[in-house]
Structures are given as structure tokens and as C-alpha cells.
Design an enzyme around this catalytic site. Sequence first.
Site, short mmCIF file in Angstrom:
data_model
loop_
_atom_site.label_atom_id
_atom_site.label_comp_id
_atom_site.label_asym_id
_atom_site.label_seq_id
_atom_site.Cartn_x
_atom_site.Cartn_y
_atom_site.Cartn_z
N GLY A 13 0.85 -1.21 0.00
CA GLY A 13 0.00 0.00 0.00
C GLY A 13 0.87 1.24 0.00
O GLY A 13 1.91 1.26 0.62
N ARG A 74 1.09 -4.84 -5.88
CA ARG A 74 1.26 -6.12 -5.20
C ARG A 74 1.55 -7.11 -6.33
O ARG A 74 0.94 -7.03 -7.39
CB ARG A 74 -0.01 -6.49 -4.45
N ASP A 105 5.24 -5.38 5.92
CA ASP A 105 5.73 -6.73 6.23
C ASP A 105 5.85 -7.64 5.00
O ASP A 105 6.83 -8.37 4.85
CB ASP A 105 4.75 -7.43 7.19
N THR A 127 4.15 2.41 5.66
CA THR A 127 2.75 2.00 5.69
C THR A 127 2.01 2.88 6.69
O THR A 127 2.55 3.16 7.77
CB THR A 127 2.60 0.49 6.02
N ASP A 129 -0.54 2.42 8.59
CA ASP A 129 -1.15 1.83 9.79
C ASP A 129 -0.25 1.72 11.02
O ASP A 129 -0.72 1.42 12.10
CB ASP A 129 -1.63 0.39 9.47
N ASP A 131 1.70 -0.72 11.54
CA ASP A 131 1.45 -2.10 11.96
C ASP A 131 2.66 -3.02 11.80
O ASP A 131 2.52 -4.23 11.68
CB ASP A 131 0.27 -2.68 11.16
N ARG A 173 -6.31 -2.21 9.90
CA ARG A 173 -6.97 -3.52 9.86
C ARG A 173 -6.57 -4.38 11.05
O ARG A 173 -7.39 -4.97 11.71
CB ARG A 173 -6.61 -4.25 8.55
N HIS A 218 -23.07 15.62 22.73
CA HIS A 218 -22.58 15.07 21.48
C HIS A 218 -21.40 14.14 21.78
O HIS A 218 -20.66 14.36 22.75
CB HIS A 218 -22.16 16.18 20.50
N HIS A 252 -9.99 5.92 2.08
CA HIS A 252 -8.71 6.23 1.42
C HIS A 252 -8.25 7.67 1.53
O HIS A 252 -7.11 7.97 1.19
CB HIS A 252 -8.78 5.81 -0.05
P1 ATP Z 1 0.83 -3.02 3.42
O1 ATP Z 1 1.22 -2.93 4.88
O2 ATP Z 1 0.53 -1.70 2.85
O3 ATP Z 1 -0.18 -4.08 3.14
P2 ATP Z 1 2.83 -4.89 2.53
O4 ATP Z 1 4.21 -4.69 2.05
O5 ATP Z 1 2.66 -5.71 3.77
O6 ATP Z 1 2.20 -3.46 2.65
P3 ATP Z 1 1.75 -7.00 0.82
O7 ATP Z 1 0.68 -6.93 -0.20
O8 ATP Z 1 1.60 -7.96 1.95
O9 ATP Z 1 1.94 -5.50 1.34
O10 ATP Z 1 3.13 -7.34 0.10
C1 ATP Z 1 3.59 -6.56 -0.99
C2 ATP Z 1 4.27 -7.42 -2.00
O11 ATP Z 1 5.43 -8.05 -1.42
C3 ATP Z 1 3.46 -8.59 -2.52
O12 ATP Z 1 2.53 -8.23 -3.51
C4 ATP Z 1 4.57 -9.46 -3.10
O13 ATP Z 1 5.03 -8.93 -4.33
C5 ATP Z 1 5.67 -9.29 -2.06
N1 ATP Z 1 5.59 -10.40 -1.10
C6 ATP Z 1 4.74 -10.55 -0.05
N2 ATP Z 1 4.94 -11.72 0.60
C7 ATP Z 1 5.94 -12.34 -0.05
C8 ATP Z 1 6.62 -13.58 0.11
N3 ATP Z 1 6.29 -14.45 1.08
N4 ATP Z 1 7.60 -13.88 -0.76
C9 ATP Z 1 7.94 -13.04 -1.75
N5 ATP Z 1 7.34 -11.85 -1.95
C10 ATP Z 1 6.35 -11.50 -1.14
#
Ligand code: ATP
Length: 322
Positions: A13, A74, A105, A127, A129, A131, A173, A218, A252
Site C-alpha cells: 500500500g 502487489r 511486512d 505504511t 497503519d 502495523d 486492519r 454530542h 482512502h
Molecule cells: P501493506 O502494509 O501496505 O499491506 P505490505 O508490504 O505488507 O504493505 P503485501 O501486499 O503484503 O503488502 O506485500 C507486498 C508485496 O510483497 C506482494 O505483492 C509481493 O510482491 C511481495 N511479497 C509478499 N509476501 C511475499 C513472500 N512471502 N515472498 C515473496 N514476496 C512477497
Amino acid sequence: MEQKSIAVLTSGGDAPGMNAAVRAVVRAGINRGMRVYGIYRGFNGLLNGEIEEMNLRSVSDIIGNGGTMLYTARSEEFKKKEAQERAAEFCRNKGISGVVVIGGDGSFRGARALTAAGINCIGVPGTIDNDIACSEYTVGFDTAMNTALQMVDRIRDTAQSHDRCSIVEVMGRRCGDIALQTGIAVGATAILVPEIEYNIEKDVIARIVNTQKTGKKHFIIVVAEGVGGVRDLAKYIEQRLNIEARATILGHVQRGGSPTLRDRVVASLMGYKAVSLLDRGLGNRVVVMHDGKITHLDINEALDMERVFDEQLYKVAMSISI
Ligand code: ATP
């Protein structure tokens, strides 16, 4: 000595401040005599060759912009070993020895996989959040909180004029940090977060009734996205207490906007740190904030950590929002 090449991508994100981190990586890299490439649309860019060499001016005038100039995505494909090997091969062919991965993560899991395939990666937490367990701060959080604050302040103006109860859902979330911080800042009568189980009678209705007794007319209830159910909650409050209740889902709007000073500065420091780690030949690390300082951790260790919710802060919020 051969010129070192590194690259930077944003993944998952988007978050305000990602641009400031990209700018810092590009400028710090060039300043160290490196070539720096921008990879577009997260890990996808490594699979389809969407990459461009950056210069000092490629990142001019972006520090104040929300979103990410590198776009984000993603990539399901990148979760496969074959794709990771192909991405690493692409990097080797371009002479790229290290990649800074700005995201959450999931993106760090991608960074770990690419490091295992032979390309040093450094994660930077981006990110809204907040998180990510390994870092007490993530780039984008301050801007998102302040946007939520402004929005809830506006809702409060109208709630006050109509003696109304406003239930506002903010982002988060798995993590209630935006709800908790915003809830404190707006004096919410109740704050519902995914980390703490709630009882509607005790934690919402009784709190409204108690403040009603002191003359308040309120009420603001802040609810994290992970708790959800704001429309049903509004209906319940209307029926149960015979007061007008409205639900608003901010959505958003909290992702966009010009990053705050804090996000710009933290992103700049983290981007700079990531480049210095790559320059030292390190990989599989994530840049984090710990006790207010920018430091770094092994990605495996970082991904194994569990988030700790600030229950003390929650207690304080509950004891003064009366
Ligand atoms: P947000 O906190 O905004 O959701 P995020 O980085 O956690 O961000 P994800 O959609 O979980 O978002 O991961 C982003 C991208 O990282 C995935 O679309 C994928 O390309 C890559 N990714 C996630 N998990 C793995 C994994 N186990 N192995 C390899 N690549 C991964």
C-alpha cells in the site's frame, strides 16, 4: 574500482512519505558515487524490466508529494521462487547489487526472498497503519493520523451542532494505533481497536450514558477498520439511547495528502540509512525506529516480532475521555 549500482522500489500500500524515502535513497546513493535505479510498480518492475536510472534531478520537487513517484503494486508472481530467481538475474545483468524495498511486512518478505536469491535488500517501513512490529514508527503514520484528526474535527463540529453521536471508522486492519491516537486527540467517548475486545454495553453505551449525566450532548466514537461494523453500531446506539447517530467511514482519504514534517524527516533518515547499509555490503536488514533512533535489524528477526499495543495509552485515553 567499479561503480556500485543500487535500486529502489515501493511496494504494498502507498503511504505519504514514500517519495521522501525514494529521494533520500537516490541522493544518498549518488552522493556516495553509486548509480541508482528506480524500479516501477514494486517487485513487478523487476520482472518486466520497468526500471530507470535516476539522477539528482529525477527526485526534485517530490518530497512534499503524497503517493509514490515509483508507483506501487502487489505482485503475486513474485511470491514464486522462479520469479525471484528471474528478478535476481535481471539485477545481476544490470549490475545492481542491492535494492531498497520501501513497504510493509509483505514487502519485507519479498526483500528476504530477493536477498536469498543473491541481491542484497534493505527494507524501509512505509505504511500508514504503523502495523510493523519491528519498528515503533512507520513512514506515513503521522500524515494519516493528522488527516484522520482533521476529518474527525470537522465531523465533531457538525455532531456538536446537532447533539449527535458520530461513529467514525479510521484505517487500521490489524493495528489500532491510528484509532487510538486520533481518539485521544479528538476526545472520543469510546475508542474501539482490534487489539482489545470490547463489550458494547460496557465500553460504548455505558460510557455515553455516563457522559450524558454530566451534561454532554454530542459524542464521538472512533473505531478502527479492523473492528468495523460502524453502521450497525450507529443503529444500535440510536435504538438503545434514542439519540441521533451517524456513521462515517473515512477510507482512502487517509492515504493521500502531503506528508507531514515528521514523515518527511523520518523517511529521509531511513532512506539514507538503507543506502549506508548497502554500501557496507549488508543485506537482509530492515531499517527501524527504536527508542526514537534510526537503527537496523535482521529481516528474519524483524518478521518474527509481535506487535505490542500500547495498553497504557489506551487506559489513559479511557480515563480522560469522560
Ligand atoms: P501493506 O502494509 O501496505 O499491506 P505490505 O508490504 O505488507 O504493505 P503485501 O501486499 O503484503 O503488502 O506485500 C507486498 C508485496 O510483497 C506482494 O505483492 C509481493 O510482491 C511481495 N511479497 C509478499 N509476501 C511475499 C513472500 N512471502 N515472498 C515473496 N514476496 C512477497
